[in-house]
Structures are given as C-alpha cells and as structure tokens.
Design an enzyme around this catalytic site. Sequence first.
Site: not given
Ligand code: PNS
Length: 160
Positions: A16, A40, A89, A127
């Site tokens: 990150h 979560k 990745r 993570s």
């Molecule tokens: O680090 P991560 O868990 O891969 O991040 C995922 C994240 C936070 C970017 C994604 O889950 C997110 O944007 N969540 C907020 C809800 C949202 O906007 N959902 C619509 C897009 S799928």
Amino acid sequence: MIAIYPGSFDPITFGHLDIIDRGAKLFDSVIVAVLSNPSKKPLFSVEQRVEQIRYCTSHLANVKVDSFTGLTVDYAKLRDAKVLLRGLRVLSDFEKELQMAHTNSTLWTEIETVFLATAKEYSFLSSSVVKEIAQFGGAIDHLVPANIVRDICNYYQNKT
Ligand code: PNS
C-alpha cells in the site's frame, strides 16, 4: 488533481505504501480513505488505522489520511475528487477491481479509477497474509513498517 486511495488497510503494508508514494508523485494530493465497515471485524479500529497510516506517511506533504462510511463515490464527491487510486497485484485482482471500477462509474459517471501496478516485490503481499503470519509468530518486519509490527505484536500478545 485530487486522488482518493480507498481501502480497508487492516493493516497498511509496504505494498500500500508503495502505491501511496507513487500516487503522491502523480497527483497534487492523495487522500488515503479508510473504510469504516461495521459488518467486518477488523484487527484495528478505524481510528487506529488512520493513526497508523498518518505516522507512515508523515514524510509526504501532499498525503492526507481520513476515514469514511458508505459509498466511495459519495466520499469522493465530498472531497471534490474525481480519481480513485487502486493498486493491481496479480491477475486475480483484476476481476474484482474492474467490477468495482465499473460499478463506481455507474454510480457517478465523472469518477475515474486509476490503477498502478504494485511493485513486483510486493505482488504476493496482502493485509491478510500479514495477519496470518503474525498470528503464528512469524516475522513480518519485511512486509509492514515498524509501528505496525509493534501494534500487531501487542494485539496478539494481549489476546493470549
Ligand atoms: O482494501 P480493500 O478491502 O480491497 O478495499 C475495498 C474498498 C474499500 C475500496 C471497497 O470495498 C469500497 O469501495 N467499499 C465502499 C462501498 C462502495 O462504494 N461500494 C461500491 C463499489 S463496489
């Protein structure tokens, strides 16, 4: 141009941080946005994660750290940002990331997702991998910064 780098960051890793470092060179400012997701069960609270990331990015003047709930595009609108930054990745990331990028652009047509290829030395890193190793007492100092090593060690020591 402002870019939002959204994620769970539970915890932040060198992968990150590499994306943040490079994003900060490409954009006027980068806001690292930690998702507060009540469904979560994270290792670290949102407040802890924000503090951890602030500490790790304090040398980057154009990087800010914040948290958000709800939709990423709504947070981006709030911050007047039209770019979402994400790291890619391996091939298996691609499907999920493309789906997210497309979903987000249906929610707000002006949003663009910019992908940076993760540095190859961190292509395996997540993570979850860090937590799995730490849980069993393995070394993680090559995967996360020292403040995170300390916080994870404290977490597992207090748990037992
Ligand atoms: O680090 P991560 O868990 O891969 O991040 C995922 C994240 C936070 C970017 C994604 O889950 C997110 O944007 N969540 C907020 C809800 C949202 O906007 N959902 C619509 C897009 S799928």
